[in-house]
Design an enzyme around this catalytic site. Structure first.
Site, PDB file in Angstrom:
ATOM      1  N   SER A  33       3.002   0.713  -2.837  1.00  0.00           N
ATOM      2  CA  SER A  33       2.919   0.981  -1.399  1.00  0.00           C
ATOM      3  C   SER A  33       1.841   2.026  -1.159  1.00  0.00           C
ATOM      4  O   SER A  33       1.907   3.121  -1.715  1.00  0.00           O
ATOM      5  CB  SER A  33       4.258   1.492  -0.868  1.00  0.00           C
ATOM      6  N   HIS A  34       0.874   1.690  -0.329  1.00  0.00           N
ATOM      7  CA  HIS A  34      -0.191   2.643  -0.038  1.00  0.00           C
ATOM      8  C   HIS A  34       0.383   3.892   0.613  1.00  0.00           C
ATOM      9  O   HIS A  34      -0.090   5.000   0.358  1.00  0.00           O
ATOM     10  CB  HIS A  34      -1.229   2.000   0.887  1.00  0.00           C
ATOM     11  N   GLU A 107       3.634 -10.007  -4.104  1.00  0.00           N
ATOM     12  CA  GLU A 107       3.059  -9.856  -5.433  1.00  0.00           C
ATOM     13  C   GLU A 107       4.130 -10.020  -6.517  1.00  0.00           C
ATOM     14  O   GLU A 107       3.907 -10.686  -7.536  1.00  0.00           O
ATOM     15  CB  GLU A 107       2.371  -8.493  -5.536  1.00  0.00           C
TER      16      GLU A 107
END
Length: 984
Positions: A33-34, A107
């Site tokens: 998670s950015h 992903e």
């Protein structure tokens, strides 16, 4: 490194390279998670590139990370799929944010479908991962860091590396030995070598690099000496000029810093002025202040304003006025209808996303969910009702044919509680019922209900499903018996009283109260206990200065929200429906008309729809429960005087004037349960309780001066330990265990502190009776004891390294006027809080620097806000939050991250109806317990507060929907270039 710190060795079939083989483009793919790991992910990638790298290579391994590895490409998912397909290992940086990220989910799903589970590595960066050995899967009620796609994937507890500590580290590079060791854990399977062998290789490569560097340095040194000789004179001349330039640059830097500080403080002041009337702009000003001058002052102001205002976000997307809102039963899905002809489904969890439903060819006017949330109905100006399958709110689909029959626009829809009957009202003045048992083939039920002399504007079912209310432009409300929906019949006479069109009706959850909203600017309440003879309740609710368009009850039935064309939402206390009263100030948002309101199922979130016809409108979210929603524990027969948590955090003890101690199971703090029978001791009121550090011994201090010890190893059946500890000190007002658990301190109203050796709790022995105390607290190391005085208003520190011979430390701490009723040390032992009590008390909390206990000093100004004596203080486990409890019936939270400048955290916590005697934090810091003279214990959920403090700007930007616009920046900020502070 603990149980979950090393990866399991790969199965033999996968110990060599996968089928992709040596031609793999990447050794690993990092999924993260950015928002959560924007700092850690690049550090891990860099570490893997550099670990065990030969000096002549650019990197040891090739690792994919999206922002670092992708070029500009319109096919983002295609590029990521290609990278996944050409990667040998998958490294998931697990966190609550990653668990909620749709990209991470995709992903993970791709890898599980196309790759081996043996190449799936987990690195825990935040949250929890808990394995259920009985079910053979993760415990999904406690696991917060993993995406749902990993459900039933692993056959046994997977190993993972825990790097949650790295979030607090300044240095996350290979220079940090702890981080280097963590990188080695990840790198070992990627290199297909044992960790110890890989570390040895890293050391060898490092030594080779050093030898090569030394050789190069020797050659360069000779050349450098020659060059330096030629530049010595030039350097001497340059130094003076450089020094002058440095001084000028430093002066300029100080001036710029002072200017930025002044601008930030001006923005904070403007934010305070605008917070009530325009909370979104106020929070945006706070965001800019943090961006311009980040620090404790600006961040505290931002956090405090977010917690103070009920405003919780804005949903944009509709291109015309939103006309209706409705929450699904899951509480996270919100439907909104708009005059732009669309219906939108919003995920109101953080972050917010939406899905658009199109089908109405003209304005949509109403929305309603079935009780299971699987079906959504929408009504529109196009004379139709449409049904949608909303089981997956990210992909809703139409169900069956349109429902037609009204001779004009359909103004309102509502489902019966069983979900099998739908009611609709129309411009033709009728109410129609539909059988939606099979939502793919809904059918009409009976004949249309007639009676309204004009457009039927609103409809609502009572909770029992047998009564239906409809409202009309004829100014009336009508009730219908729908026990047999194929043959509904009118109930009683029309409800009259409004002097203009009635636009909304809502039943309270008990079905005995009905609210109606009118264009006459009033809200009326009706007693519908006997629906054949409904009667008005009290006087009309007035306050709106224009038409009232919508009403909605909170799930507890004690709060009513009303929306008005005056641009406000008003909240009303309807606990006594014969005498409803306003709750707080109106909620405003500067968006024109407010046309709809709806409560989420938890009753803590309210949605309102607002705007102007023909212009883009908004849906706003409001927190209607304050910074925490208390759970009430009742059982004591009279005031509750003290509370404390056991070290495991699962057991809470409460002490009362009824001569009992009660134990509660707080494993689920939203649903605490009583454990066993009350503990009684015949010693009068219990004024203090304390758990020993092992959690197996509980001490209770009584009014008769005795202390009773209990074995709580089995909290459902605690048993007494030995005889009561006796003294002549009168009421035992406070107790504290030393961290080692062998010493118990008790403070009494005779002004003495008594110490007891309870190494053998069945046979405790007195140590000393010296000291002065109404309250006592040990430092975390157990070497210092603080005691609070009574009439003299002082706090004293004692050296308790030898508890059999305590000695005073330094001079008494003075500053309070009157009694000092409580003391508490911060977890680091360097900060002490004291509370001013009754009889001339100053009603303040004071902080003291006790780093040197022989010379303690005051910290900052006294904390003021309580309007009566402060009875208790407690620090959160991280030491950054202090809670104080007062005789004014409130609990206050303070930000003590900088103890020299403590600041309030949000509004006071109100819930008790009498004095608050005691506060205590659970060991995880997410739950606060308070005890009051109203006979209740209240549990406050501080999870949102803690998470917000960790991600203050990110959360604030999610609430405001972005920073100041360029035009707004020009109005508020002078001398600095425009920046969208939420897009940096």
């Amino acid at each position: 490194m603990g149980k979950h710190m090393k990866f399991r060795s790969l199965p033999k079939s996968t110990e060599g390279r996968s089928a992709v083989g040596a031609t793999d483009a990447y050794a690993a793919f990092i999924s993260y998670s950015h928002a959560a790991d924007g700092k850690l992910a690049p550090a891990l990638q860099t570490g893997l590139h550099g670990f065990a790298r030969p000096w002549f290579r650019l990197r040891a391994l090739r690792v994919f990370r999206d922002q670092a590895s992708l070029s500009a490409n319109p096919g983002l998912w295609t590029s990521i799929q290609q990278a996944l397909g050409s990667s040998e290992f998958f490294v998931l940086l697990a966190s609550p944010e990653a668990a909620r990220s749709p990209w991470v989910g995709r992903e993970v799903a791709f890898w599980l479908e196309h790759k081996s589970l043996a190449t799936f590595l987990i690195v825990l960066t935040d949250g929890k991962v808990v394995w259920n050995y009985v079910d053979g899967d993760f415990d999904w009620t406690r696991t917060t860091a993993l995406p749902p796609s990993l459900h039933d994937v692993f056959s046994e507890d997977p190993r993972y590396i825990d790097v949650r500590w790295a979030r607090a580290e300044e240095d996350v590079s290979l220079h940090n030995p702890r981080f280097r060791n963590a990188v080695a854990d990840v790198a070992a399977p990627l290199h297909h070598r044992p960790k110890d062998e890989l570390i040895g290789e890293d050391v060898r490569q490092h030594r080779r690099t050093i030898r090569w560097v030394r050789s190069a340095v020797a050659t360069l040194t000779i050349l450098l000496i020659l060059a330096l000789t030629a530049t010595v004179v030039a350097v001497d001349r340059q130094q003076a000029a450089q020094e002058q330039q440095r001084i000028a640059e430093e002066q300029q830097r100080v001036a710029e810093e002072q200017a930025r500080t002044a601008i930030a403080r001006q923005l904070q002041a403007q934010a305070e002025l605008r917070l009530d009337q325009d909370p979104r702009t106020a929070l945006r000003l706070n965001e800019v202040a943090v961006h311009i001058h980040p620090g404790q002052e600006t961040r505290s102001a931002l956090i405090n304003n977010v917690l103070t205002t009920p405003y919780r976000g804005i949903l944009t997307g509709h291109t015309d006025l939103p006309s209706a809102v409705a929450f699904a039963p899951d509480g996270h899905t919100l439907a909104s209808a708009s005059l732009d002809g669309t219906v939108r489904l919003w995920n109101t969890s953080y972050p917010t996303t939406s899905t658009e439903l199109t089908g109405h060819y003209y304005g949509a006017l109403s929305v309603a969910f079935t009780s299971d949330g699987h079906t959504l109905a929408s009504a529109g100006y196009d004379d139709t009702v449409r049904l949608w399958n909303s089981s997956d709110p990210t992909n809703p689909t139409p169900l069956g044919a349109w429902l037609t029959g009204h001779g004009g626009a359909v103004w309102s829809v509502a489902f019966a509680p069983d979900g099998h009957t739908l009611a609709s009202t129309g411009e033709d003045g009728t109410v129609r019922l539909w059988n939606t048992s099979d939502p793919t083939n809904p059918t009409p039920l009976g004949a249309p209900l007639t009676g309204h002399d004009d457009t039927a504007t609103a409809v609502a079912f009572a909770p029992d499903g047998h009564t239906l209310a409809s409202a009309g432009e004829d100014g009336t409300v009508r009730l219908w018996n729908t026990s047999d929906p194929t043959n509904p019949t009118p109930l009683g006479s029309p409800l009259t009283g409004h002097t203009d069109s009635v636009r909304s009706v809502a039943f309270a959850p008990d079905g005995h109260t009905l609210a109606s909203a009118g264009y006459d600017g009033t809200v009326r309440l009706w007693n519908t206990s006997d629906p054949t003879n409904p009667i008005p309740l009290g006087s009309p609710l007035t306050g709106h200065t224009d038409s009232v368009r919508s009403v909605a009850f909170a799930p507890d039935g004690h709060t009513l929200a009303s929306a008005g064309y005056d641009g406000t939402v008003r909240l009303w206390n309807t606990s006594d429906p014969t005498n409803p009263t306003p709750l707080g100030a109106p909620l405003t948002g500067r968006d024109g008309l407010v046309v709809a309101v709806a409560f989420a199922p938890n009753g803590q979130t309210l949605a309102s729809a607002s705007g102007l016809p023909g212009a883009a409108g908004t849906v706003r979210l409001w927190n209607t429960s304050g910074p925490a929603a208390p759970t009430r524990l009742t059982g004591h027969d009279g005031p509750v005087i003290a509370v404390t948590f056991a070290p495991d955090g699962h057991t809470l003890a409460s002490a009362g004037e009824d001569d009992t101690v009660r134990l509660w199971n707080t494993s689920d703090p939203t649903n605490p349960t009583l454990l066993g029978a009350p503990l009684t001791g015949d010693g009068g009121a219990v004024w203090s309780v304390a758990f020993a550090p092992d959690g197996h011994t509980l001490a209770a201090g009584h009014e008769d001066g005795t202390v009773r010890l209990w074995n709580t190893s089995n909290p459902t059946n605690p048993t007494p330990l030995g005889a009561p500890l006796t003294s002549d000190g009168g009421t035992v007002w406070s107790m504290a265990f030393a961290p080692a658990g062998h010493t118990l301190a008790a403070g009494g109203n005779d002004g003495t502190v008594r110490l007891w050796n309870i190494s053998d709790p069945t046979n405790p022995t007195p140590l000393t009776g010296d000291g002065t105390a109404a309250a006592v607290a040990f430092t975390p190391d157990g070497h210092t004891l603080a005691s609070a005085g009574l009439e003299n208003g002082t706090v004293r520190l004692w050296n308790t390294s030898d508890p059999s011979n305590p000695t005073p430390l330094g001079a008494p701490l003075s500053g309070h006027d009157g009694f000092v009723m409580a003391v508490a040390f911060a977890p680091d032992g360097h900060t002490l809080a004291s509370a001013g009590g009754p009889v001339g008390g100053d009603d303040t909390v004071r902080l003291w620097n006790t780093s040197d206990p022989t010379n303690p000093t005051p910290l900052g100004s006294p904390l003021t806000g309580h309007t009566n004596s402060v009875r208790s203080v407690a620090f959160a486990p991280d030491g950054h939050i202090l809670a104080s409890a007062g005789e004014d019936g409130t609990v206050r939270l303070w930000n003590t991250s900088d103890p020299t400048n403590p600041t309030p955290l949000g509004s006071p916590l109100t819930g008790h109806t009498d004095w608050v005697r005691s506060v205590a934090f659970a060991p995880d810091g997410h739950t606060l317990a308070s005890a009051g003279d109203d006979g209740t214990v209240q549990l406050w959920n501080l999870t949102d507060l803690i998470e917000f403090r960790a991600h203050d700007m990110e959360r604030a930007c999610a609430i405001t929907g972005g920073g100041l616009s360029r035009d707004e920046w020009g109005s508020y900020v002078s001398g600095l270039d425009y920046v969208d502070v939420c897009d940096t």
